[in-house]
Structure formats: C-alpha cells, structure tokens
Design a protein around this motif. Sequence first.
Motif, PDB file in Angstrom:
ATOM      1  N   HIS A 178      14.842 -17.721  61.249  1.00 37.23           N
ATOM      2  CA  HIS A 178      15.700 -18.804  60.772  1.00 37.23           C
ATOM      3  C   HIS A 178      17.127 -18.518  61.223  1.00 37.23           C
ATOM      4  O   HIS A 178      17.425 -17.422  61.699  1.00 37.23           O
ATOM      5  CB  HIS A 178      15.650 -18.889  59.230  1.00 37.23           C
ATOM      6  CG  HIS A 178      16.318 -17.722  58.577  1.00 37.23           C
ATOM      7  ND1 HIS A 178      15.687 -16.479  58.458  1.00 37.23           N
ATOM      8  CD2 HIS A 178      17.563 -17.563  58.078  1.00 37.23           C
ATOM      9  CE1 HIS A 178      16.518 -15.633  57.878  1.00 37.23           C
ATOM     10  NE2 HIS A 178      17.671 -16.254  57.639  1.00 37.23           N
ATOM     11  N   ASP A 180      21.366 -18.961  59.818  1.00 37.13           N
ATOM     12  CA  ASP A 180      22.251 -19.283  58.693  1.00 37.13           C
ATOM     13  C   ASP A 180      23.547 -19.840  59.268  1.00 37.13           C
ATOM     14  O   ASP A 180      23.922 -19.518  60.399  1.00 37.13           O
ATOM     15  CB  ASP A 180      22.539 -18.020  57.859  1.00 37.13           C
ATOM     16  CG  ASP A 180      21.241 -17.412  57.309  1.00 37.13           C
ATOM     17  OD1 ASP A 180      20.975 -16.216  57.587  1.00 37.13           O
ATOM     18  OD2 ASP A 180      20.494 -18.138  56.630  1.00 37.13           O
ATOM     19  N   HIS A 258      17.239 -15.205  63.352  1.00 33.79           N
ATOM     20  CA  HIS A 258      16.805 -13.847  63.072  1.00 33.79           C
ATOM     21  C   HIS A 258      15.514 -13.840  62.244  1.00 33.79           C
ATOM     22  O   HIS A 258      15.354 -14.620  61.333  1.00 33.79           O
ATOM     23  CB  HIS A 258      17.901 -13.025  62.377  1.00 33.79           C
ATOM     24  CG  HIS A 258      18.576 -13.706  61.229  1.00 33.79           C
ATOM     25  ND1 HIS A 258      19.436 -14.793  61.383  1.00 33.79           N
ATOM     26  CD2 HIS A 258      18.530 -13.470  59.895  1.00 33.79           C
ATOM     27  CE1 HIS A 258      19.875 -15.174  60.197  1.00 33.79           C
ATOM     28  NE2 HIS A 258      19.341 -14.405  59.278  1.00 33.79           N
ATOM     29  N   TRP A 275      27.901 -12.273  53.545  1.00 34.00           N
ATOM     30  CA  TRP A 275      27.949 -13.589  54.209  1.00 34.00           C
ATOM     31  C   TRP A 275      29.371 -14.117  54.172  1.00 34.00           C
ATOM     32  O   TRP A 275      29.983 -14.211  53.096  1.00 34.00           O
ATOM     33  CB  TRP A 275      27.026 -14.579  53.505  1.00 34.00           C
ATOM     34  CG  TRP A 275      25.637 -14.658  54.081  1.00 34.00           C
ATOM     35  CD1 TRP A 275      25.282 -14.627  55.394  1.00 34.00           C
ATOM     36  CD2 TRP A 275      24.429 -14.831  53.345  1.00 34.00           C
ATOM     37  NE1 TRP A 275      23.918 -14.746  55.517  1.00 34.00           N
ATOM     38  CE2 TRP A 275      23.370 -14.895  54.285  1.00 34.00           C
ATOM     39  CE3 TRP A 275      24.115 -14.964  51.994  1.00 34.00           C
ATOM     40  CZ2 TRP A 275      22.038 -15.075  53.911  1.00 34.00           C
ATOM     41  CZ3 TRP A 275      22.793 -15.127  51.613  1.00 34.00           C
ATOM     42  CH2 TRP A 275      21.775 -15.175  52.570  1.00 34.00           C
TER      43      TRP A 275
HETATM   44 ZN    ZN Z   1      19.316 -15.032  57.247  1.00 37.15          ZN
END
Ligand code: ZN
Length: 326
Positions: A178, A180, A258, A275
């Motif tokens: 996926h 982000d 990733h 994040w």
């Molecule tokens: Zn991730």
Amino acid sequence: MAMDNKGWNASQLRNCDLQFDEIPRLHHNDPKVDELMSENKPVVVLGSNLAKSAEKWDLDYLERHMGESDFTVFQSKSHKFKYYDDKKVTSGDGFVPPTKKLDMKLPEFIKRLRAWKKGEDRLYLQQGLNNTVGPAIVHDFLNFDWNFCTGKQSKHNWGSLTSNLMLIGMEGNVTPCHYDEQENLFAQVHGFKRCILFPPDQFECLYPHPVHHPHDRQSMVDFDRPDYNKFPKFRQAKGFETVVGPGEVLYIPMYWWHHVESLMQGSYTVSVNFWYKGGPVSVSYPLKGHQKVAVMRNVEKMLLDVLQDPKEIPVLLRAMVLGRYT
Ligand SMILES: [Zn+2]
Ligand SMILES: CCC[C@@H](CC(=O)O)C(=O)C(=O)O
C-alpha cells in the motif's frame, strides 16, 4: 536454523516472483542519507538513536509498563493484515472486512501472542502512542532522539508530525502493499521486518483499489499468488527491498508503495513509526510520479462526486479516452 551474522536468513522471507534491488543502508552521518531523502528516495539509516530508548521494549517490559488501557489490536484469519477504511464501507457493497478490530489489554495480548500456534488466528497490535500508555513508556517516548527526526523534518520541509504508531506483530505477519500520503521514519525496535518498496510511478503495475473503496491506497495484487490475467503489469514492477533490524530506521517516502512482513520463524516484532505530513507542493514539469498519483486521486474523487454511481466512472473514462487519446 542457521542464522547468518545479520540475525536472520533468506529462508525466513516469503516467496515473491519479483527481483528487487537493495535499498541503500547508510550510517546516519553519511551525507548521502539526506541526498536520497531530498530526492524522495528510501534509505535505511544505521546507528541513529532515534528509538534507542525503546530498545528495552521486550514483552516483559511492555507488560509491566504499558498500563491498564485497552489497545487497538487487529485479528486476522490469515497472515495478511490488509488495512481498510471503515468510513468507506457502505451497506450492500458486499465488502467483507479481512480483519477484526479489537480493544485488548496488553497482558491479554501478550498471553495470546505467547500461546499462538501456527494456523490459529493472528494478532497485530497497532496503537497510537499517546497519554493512554504508562508513564515509563511516555518517558521512553520523550527520550527518543527528537533532534534526529525533527532535523530531518526541517531539512526536508516535511509538515507536522501527525502520529507515532507502536506496532507489535507476530512472526510472519504481513502488511500488504500500500502507499500512505505521509512521510514515514520507520524505526525497527525488536525482531526483523522485510520491507519491499516501489516508487509512486509504478502505480500502473500495482493496481490500487478505487479511491472510494474501503481498501483505498492498497494494492489489489495478492503478492502470495498474483493473478497475472487481472494484473498483467505486475510482472514489470521494479521494487527495492531491505530487512530492517533493531536500531535501524527506514525512510519510506510519501506515496511510495510498501509491503512489510515480520520474518517467518522469527521472534515477535516491535516497530515505531513517525508519520509526517508532506511538505509544500513545488510544481515543476514534468510532474513527479507521486504528483500524478495525487492528480489521479483528485480525478476519481471529482468523478464520484458528480456521477454518484461508481459504476459510471469507468464508462465515462473509457468514452473520454478510447479512440480519442489512445
Ligand atoms: Zn504504510
Ligand atoms: C499500520 C502501519 C503498518 C506499517 C507496516 C508494518 O510495520 O507492518 C506501515 O505500513 C507504515 O508504517 O506505514
């Protein structure tokens, strides 16, 4: 099992049809670290103290110090923990959640982790570090090397830190491929994780679910058994991989795909991610891969907004493109 001097060996990795280049592994003082980061390229940073204060986070310590709160634990019937956005689940869409979200006290989680037998449902604790954790954990958190990550944040013009997720996984757990929409400093604390990354411009090879789907941002390709009829371009995906161990930090650039797996026949794994919001957008042409992904996301959102019925989106796009642009 014969361990190489790295602390793991290739038999602990899941099979994957693709060949990967290595992600560079550089000492934190190496200027090339910031060169790669400024080019939005992944790099493993060695020897930093980013999460050094967490190196004592083994199960005993966590059991004693995580406190009495309930923590978020996902349960899966398989080794995959594919994220889904429950706000995008609409009644009657036939979506079957692949994991169950539980609230669990830490001693219960650890008991089940220790008693787990292959074939049984797996668990993956994924808890935002906030004031619900015990004071000792807060102390360790405050003792992260904030100069290191804040230094990266300002040098590379990232936005604000949005969250730190504590991840405690069982051997063999997989977070499927996926991307982000945040910059990520991924600190490995205990055990080993194999990380396979693809740049944003591999969008066409990784077939993300539609933006309105609960699995938005997640690849539709099952890496264990790729369906090359449905996803023919997956064969051409060109990825990069590394295995991160305790004390190592992987920079996962925003929008980079990733896939992350806790090594099989390994120990439980503990990771902490950092994040950050992305920095200001500087437009220069041709647009970068991740900017084109952002454009495609906006087109999908706008089309759903005006068409309402998702089934009309491919019809309109085909009418617009086939025979006219192709
Ligand atoms: Zn991730
Ligand atoms: C919920 C976050 C999971 C993590 C991957 C992993 O360690 O399993 C990841 O994808 C990230 O840090 O972005």
